[in-house]
Write an enzyme that holds these catalytic residues in place. Structure first.
Site, mmCIF file in Angstrom:
data_model
loop_
_atom_site.group_PDB
_atom_site.id
_atom_site.type_symbol
_atom_site.label_atom_id
_atom_site.label_comp_id
_atom_site.label_asym_id
_atom_site.label_seq_id
_atom_site.Cartn_x
_atom_site.Cartn_y
_atom_site.Cartn_z
ATOM 1 N N GLY A 1 48.028 41.179 37.034
ATOM 2 C CA GLY A 1 48.355 41.238 35.345
ATOM 3 C C GLY A 1 47.632 39.503 35.148
ATOM 4 N N GLU B 1 54.456 40.919 40.877
ATOM 5 C CA GLU B 1 53.489 41.238 41.436
ATOM 6 C C GLU B 1 51.754 40.411 41.342
ATOM 7 O OE1 GLU B 1 52.686 45.529 41.319
ATOM 8 O OE2 GLU B 1 54.617 46.349 41.989
ATOM 9 N N PRO B 2 52.453 38.935 41.360
ATOM 10 C CA PRO B 2 51.184 38.641 40.948
ATOM 11 C C PRO B 2 50.141 38.277 41.721
ATOM 12 C CG PRO B 2 52.612 36.847 41.434
ATOM 13 C CD PRO B 2 53.254 37.757 41.719
ATOM 14 N N GLY B 3 48.715 38.771 41.504
ATOM 15 C CA GLY B 3 47.970 38.209 42.532
ATOM 16 C C GLY B 3 46.791 37.356 41.765
ATOM 17 N N ARG B 4 45.904 36.975 40.623
ATOM 18 C CA ARG B 4 45.030 36.102 40.931
ATOM 19 C C ARG B 4 45.517 34.303 39.995
ATOM 20 N NH1 ARG B 4 40.361 37.879 38.393
ATOM 21 N NH2 ARG B 4 41.077 40.026 38.580
ATOM 22 N N ARG C 1 31.877 38.864 41.661
ATOM 23 C CA ARG C 1 32.388 39.446 40.403
ATOM 24 C C ARG C 1 31.468 39.141 39.186
ATOM 25 N NH1 ARG C 1 35.702 36.193 37.811
ATOM 26 N NH2 ARG C 1 36.524 37.817 37.756
ATOM 27 N N CYS D 1 18.519 41.181 47.775
ATOM 28 C CA CYS D 1 17.248 41.805 47.587
ATOM 29 C C CYS D 1 18.277 43.161 46.296
ATOM 30 C CB CYS D 1 16.808 42.678 48.725
ATOM 31 S SG CYS D 1 15.646 41.906 48.991
ATOM 32 N N GLU D 2 18.489 41.998 44.828
ATOM 33 C CA GLU D 2 18.846 42.874 44.054
ATOM 34 C C GLU D 2 18.798 42.411 43.048
ATOM 35 O OE1 GLU D 2 20.804 45.737 43.943
ATOM 36 O OE2 GLU D 2 20.835 45.846 46.423
ATOM 37 N N TYR E 1 39.615 38.115 44.665
ATOM 38 C CA TYR E 1 39.268 38.653 44.475
ATOM 39 C C TYR E 1 37.043 38.370 44.757
ATOM 40 C CZ TYR E 1 43.399 40.865 42.219
ATOM 41 O OH TYR E 1 44.446 41.660 42.352
HETATM 42 C C1 LIG Z 1 45.957 44.898 41.461
HETATM 43 C C2 LIG Z 1 47.380 44.576 41.530
HETATM 44 C C3 LIG Z 1 48.155 43.843 41.048
HETATM 45 C C4 LIG Z 1 47.788 42.356 40.954
HETATM 46 O O1 LIG Z 1 47.238 41.742 40.314
HETATM 47 P P1 LIG Z 1 46.886 40.388 39.491
HETATM 48 O O2 LIG Z 1 45.824 40.727 38.324
HETATM 49 O O3 LIG Z 1 45.320 39.943 40.368
HETATM 50 O O4 LIG Z 1 47.867 39.678 39.259
HETATM 51 C C5 LIG Z 1 49.237 44.127 41.030
HETATM 52 N N1 LIG Z 1 50.184 44.891 41.177
HETATM 53 C C6 LIG Z 1 49.368 46.264 41.490
HETATM 54 C C7 LIG Z 1 49.898 47.070 41.521
HETATM 55 C C8 LIG Z 1 47.996 46.290 41.763
HETATM 56 O O5 LIG Z 1 47.203 46.937 42.089
#
Ligand SMILES: *Cc1c(COP(=O)(O)O)cnc(C)c1O
Length: 428
Positions: free
Chosen positions: A243, A277-280, A316, A348-349, A377
């Site tokens: 997050g 659990e970092p993603g972004r 996005r 076309c949106e 994303y």
């Molecule tokens: C989407 C998600 C993440 C990653 O979120 P980011 O905002 O991209 O860091 C981590 N854990 C879970 C369970 C998620 O659904």
């Protein structure tokens, strides 16, 4: 250090001119900087260093942010596990060399068939989010003769202060088990013979720019862990989710070090192994989308810059009202006058825009533009709406680059489909 910067008036990804990539692969395309990915990883690696003793601290890359095999492989080589939300993602993580034991399986609606495949593959942890899932998983684990290691995701009911579509930790969101109902869920899980309940998970939202929601959520989960132990559960894992926000325009973000300091302080003495659990945050700023101006259409209210990158490539802006900086690939003169424009795709949106009411140095047909902070994303949410082939993905590392996912041809797209057998063949 910025991995995307002008050099001699031309935008580069590390040592590679984006214009030269465009000349070879065409536009639009996604470009990821391996250096930027490594730098983002290093912040986490450095942050957890001090926290390692006496309990293990792990980072599972939330690959839904960017599930390019090359990107997963890069993080895997640096020691990341993977946080997955589907069996498709599991297959990708395994294909990229992530050991099954280092995979955490999250998600609010896993099917029995998916849980079975995950158990058979030996994923290290399953984060369950409902009583129904607890019972399904127990049944499936019984069938395959496995003991499933689970954490239960709780919903701590904190406001992450982010966009409504990416907040996940409020009572009204579908995610996790209401923290007030968590003890019942743990009791239920504790009675299942084929589950080993190892801990608690949370994930309160995405693009968080403040640490306070984390702190508040950790405090609530910490209290819960105390109650669960009183109830007789053996809790030794705490999965804190992802997050953390990134810079899209001029956000002021807490550093990973500051984040880790808050976590360390609030989990001190808790006796839990921690997982992040970092993603972004690992991929967002490490990727850009490059498109070419098709034409410029002056209007009486504003000018439309129509580019060949569109909402199907990067949803996005229209989905989250997100801002992405857009820069000309050829550096404008510093004194160039700007014009107010919308930068839009050809779809076309009316929702097909990358930026609205943006002041840009004048652009002309054939000019390239770079859409910044598109590594998370972006490509993963792309579609082939309007029969537009998925944009290819390119990874740059120093002065080399490689296409990691080529652009499909329209023929390949058509070949994936079938006519029903009762239809007349199309005459050539
Ligand atoms: C989407 C998600 C993440 C990653 O979120 P980011 O905002 O991209 O860091 C981590 N854990 C879970 C369970 C998620 O659904």
């Amino acid at each position: 250090m910025s991995f995307f910067a002008y050099r001699n008036g031309e935008m580069h990804a590390e040592g590679v001119a984006l214009a030269s990539v465009a000349a070879q692969v065409g536009t639009p395309f996604y470009c990821y900087s391996a250096g930027a990915l490594r730098a983002a990883w290093k912040e986490f690696a450095d942050g957890i260093k001090g926290m390692n003793a006496p309990h293990k601290v792990g980072v599972c890359y939330a690959m839904k942010a960017n599930s390019s095999l090359a990107v997963i492989r890069l993080f895997g080589e640096l020691g990341a596990g993977a946080d997955i939300v589907s069996v498709g993602e599991m297959r990708r993580a395994l294909a990229a060399g992530i050991p099954a034991a280092n995979i955490v399986y999250s998600g609010v609606g896993k099917k029995a068939s998916e849980l079975m495949e995950a158990l058979q593959a030996g994923v290290g942890q399953i984060n369950v989010e409902s009583s129904a899932e607890i019972e399904t998983l127990n049944a499936v684990a019984g069938q395959v003769g496995a003991k499933a290691v689970v954490t239960i995701r709780v919903n701590p009911d904190v406001d992450a202060g982010t966009h409504a579509k990416i907040t996940t930790g409020r009572k009204e969101n579908k995610f996790g088990i209401d923290i007030d109902l968590a003890r019942e869920a743990f009791a239920l899980a504790g009675r299942q013979p084929n589950l080993r309940v190892a801990g608690v998970a949370m994930h309160i939202g995405s693009q968080l720019t403040s640490l306070e929601p984390y702190r508040a959520a950790i405090v609530r989960v910490r209290e819960l862990i105390g109650q669960l132990r009183t109830d007789g559960h053996h809790i030794d894992r705490f999965d804190l989710g992802g997050g953390l926000g990134i810079v899209y325009s001029d956000e002021k973000l807490p550093s990973i070090a500051d984040f880790m300091a808050v976590v360390a302080r609030e989990t001190k003495g808790l006796g839990c192994e921690l997982t992040f659990e970092p993603g972004r945050r690992l991929v967002g700023e490490a990727g850009v989308l490059v498109g070419e101006v098709i034409l410029v259409k002056p209007g009486s209210a504003k000018t439309f810059i129509i580019v060949d990158a569109a909402m199907n490539d990067l949803i996005r802006p229209t989905l989250y009202e997100a801002w992405h900086d857009i820069l000309p690939v050829h550096q404008p003169r510093p004194d160039a006058a700007t014009i107010r424009c919308d930068i839009v795709g050809p779809i076309c949106e009316s929702g097909d825009f990358l930026a609205q009411n943006r002041d840009m140095a004048p652009l002309a047909a054939g000019d390239l533009v770079m859409i910044r902070s598109a590594g998370a994303y972006g490509a993963v949410m792309a579609s082939s709406y309007n029969s537009r082939p998925l944009a290819p993905e390119v990874m740059v590392d120093g002065t080399r680059f490689a296409v990691t996912r080529p652009r499909p041809t329209v023929d390949e797209m058509l070949q994936a489909e079938r006519f029903p057998p009762w239809m007349e063949p199309v005459k050539a």
